[in-house]
Design a protein around this motif. Sequence first.
Motif, mmCIF file in Angstrom:
data_model
loop_
_atom_site.group_PDB
_atom_site.id
_atom_site.type_symbol
_atom_site.label_atom_id
_atom_site.label_comp_id
_atom_site.label_asym_id
_atom_site.label_seq_id
_atom_site.Cartn_x
_atom_site.Cartn_y
_atom_site.Cartn_z
ATOM 1 N N ARG A 64 12.539 2.800 5.576
ATOM 2 C CA ARG A 64 11.587 3.694 4.908
ATOM 3 C C ARG A 64 10.841 4.562 5.917
ATOM 4 N NH1 ARG A 64 8.558 0.783 -0.097
ATOM 5 N NH2 ARG A 64 10.335 -0.359 -0.927
ATOM 6 N N ARG A 65 10.214 5.588 5.389
ATOM 7 C CA ARG A 65 9.347 6.430 6.209
ATOM 8 C C ARG A 65 8.006 5.710 6.366
ATOM 9 N NH1 ARG A 65 6.637 10.116 8.000
ATOM 10 N NH2 ARG A 65 5.757 12.049 7.369
ATOM 11 N N ILE A 66 7.508 5.671 7.602
ATOM 12 C CA ILE A 66 6.227 5.022 7.874
ATOM 13 C C ILE A 66 5.409 5.866 8.852
ATOM 14 C CG2 ILE A 66 7.115 2.677 7.488
ATOM 15 C CD1 ILE A 66 7.031 2.294 10.551
ATOM 16 N N SER A 67 4.153 5.551 8.937
ATOM 17 C CA SER A 67 3.273 6.082 9.980
ATOM 18 C C SER A 67 2.515 4.920 10.578
ATOM 19 C CB SER A 67 2.270 7.092 9.417
ATOM 20 O OG SER A 67 2.851 8.343 9.227
ATOM 21 N N ILE A 68 2.453 4.906 11.892
ATOM 22 C CA ILE A 68 1.662 3.915 12.614
ATOM 23 C C ILE A 68 0.510 4.680 13.243
ATOM 24 C CG2 ILE A 68 1.645 2.205 14.480
ATOM 25 C CD1 ILE A 68 3.564 1.558 12.122
ATOM 26 N N LEU A 69 -0.694 4.344 12.845
ATOM 27 C CA LEU A 69 -1.866 5.003 13.400
ATOM 28 C C LEU A 69 -2.672 3.982 14.182
ATOM 29 C CD1 LEU A 69 -1.493 6.389 10.236
ATOM 30 C CD2 LEU A 69 -2.688 8.037 11.672
ATOM 31 N N SER B 263 2.395 3.936 -2.158
ATOM 32 C CA SER B 263 2.378 3.758 -0.714
ATOM 33 C C SER B 263 1.609 2.476 -0.408
ATOM 34 C CB SER B 263 1.678 4.943 -0.050
ATOM 35 O OG SER B 263 2.364 6.133 -0.317
ATOM 36 N N VAL B 264 1.845 1.923 0.775
ATOM 37 C CA VAL B 264 1.201 0.659 1.150
ATOM 38 C C VAL B 264 0.512 0.846 2.500
ATOM 39 C CG1 VAL B 264 1.585 -1.772 1.712
ATOM 40 C CG2 VAL B 264 2.890 -0.702 -0.126
ATOM 41 N N ILE B 265 -0.683 0.287 2.600
ATOM 42 C CA ILE B 265 -1.442 0.339 3.851
ATOM 43 C C ILE B 265 -1.688 -1.092 4.319
ATOM 44 C CG2 ILE B 265 -3.570 1.084 4.982
ATOM 45 C CD1 ILE B 265 -3.823 3.196 2.736
ATOM 46 N N ILE B 266 -1.377 -1.349 5.591
ATOM 47 C CA ILE B 266 -1.536 -2.674 6.190
ATOM 48 C C ILE B 266 -2.304 -2.521 7.494
ATOM 49 C CG2 ILE B 266 -0.298 -4.617 7.242
ATOM 50 C CD1 ILE B 266 2.103 -3.875 5.406
ATOM 51 N N PHE B 267 -3.240 -3.411 7.753
ATOM 52 C CA PHE B 267 -3.883 -3.497 9.062
ATOM 53 C C PHE B 267 -3.086 -4.490 9.894
ATOM 54 C CE2 PHE B 267 -8.529 -2.434 7.663
ATOM 55 C CZ PHE B 267 -8.188 -1.112 7.483
ATOM 56 N N ILE C 101 -4.476 -1.208 14.617
ATOM 57 C CA ILE C 101 -3.315 -0.517 14.062
ATOM 58 C C ILE C 101 -3.397 -0.460 12.537
ATOM 59 C CG2 ILE C 101 -0.791 -0.563 13.888
ATOM 60 C CD1 ILE C 101 -1.799 -0.225 16.782
ATOM 61 N N VAL C 102 -3.024 0.691 12.001
ATOM 62 C CA VAL C 102 -2.868 0.858 10.551
ATOM 63 C C VAL C 102 -1.413 1.248 10.322
ATOM 64 C CG1 VAL C 102 -3.653 2.021 8.465
ATOM 65 C CG2 VAL C 102 -5.250 1.685 10.372
ATOM 66 N N ILE C 103 -0.713 0.475 9.493
ATOM 67 C CA ILE C 103 0.671 0.762 9.137
ATOM 68 C C ILE C 103 0.665 1.339 7.722
ATOM 69 C CG2 ILE C 103 2.971 -0.214 8.716
ATOM 70 C CD1 ILE C 103 2.155 -2.543 10.577
ATOM 71 N N LEU C 104 1.295 2.490 7.554
ATOM 72 C CA LEU C 104 1.419 3.109 6.232
ATOM 73 C C LEU C 104 2.892 3.186 5.887
ATOM 74 C CD1 LEU C 104 -1.057 4.837 7.833
ATOM 75 C CD2 LEU C 104 -1.420 5.259 5.425
ATOM 76 N N ILE C 105 3.251 2.715 4.716
ATOM 77 C CA ILE C 105 4.648 2.657 4.291
ATOM 78 C C ILE C 105 4.802 3.518 3.045
ATOM 79 C CG2 ILE C 105 6.541 1.150 3.573
ATOM 80 C CD1 ILE C 105 4.874 -1.192 4.820
ATOM 81 N N ASP C 106 5.766 4.458 3.089
ATOM 82 C CA ASP C 106 6.032 5.318 1.941
ATOM 83 C C ASP C 106 6.789 4.560 0.883
ATOM 84 O OD1 ASP C 106 5.623 7.712 0.720
ATOM 85 O OD2 ASP C 106 7.167 8.796 1.838
#
Length: 154
Positions: A113-118, A89-93, A149-154
């Motif tokens: 892809r599946r992602i989460s934006i927090l 998984s990848v985490i980006i600010f 923002i934190v972007i998480l990419i599966d």
Amino acid sequence: SEMCIRDSQDIGFVSDAGTPLISDPGFKLVKYALVNNIKVKSVPGPSALTSAISISGISSDQFFFMGFLPKKKSIRIKKIESILTLNSSVIIFESSKRLQNTLSEIYSILGNRRISILKEMTKVYEDNISGKIDSVIDKIKQRNIKGEIVILID
């Protein structure tokens, strides 16, 4: 100052924006201390990085933290392309101002892809928007996203 650090017995570095020294230039203070044989200890506090991965629904078995993507488009595109070779998984600010553009680039390079934006992790207006990139982009267009923002990419 240099004299203050060497003369003091105890110094505290505190931040009101979560755990300091993650994707910020404060690491230079720690590096200076270590090079000068000054003992450094951690007292953990809220961290957007670990808080985000823990509630994202994105695999946390292995993850790669990219920090903030470069502002220059050609370098940013190369960074996003490098995700294709990762098996994690990848985490980006990201800033809220660049979020739409960044998500569009991620979508065009990595696919749906599946992602989460927090947003605003560990703060009052914390929010999690997750799903396939195309649906997340649609959800974000309908909202006025502000903050960190934190972007998480599966």
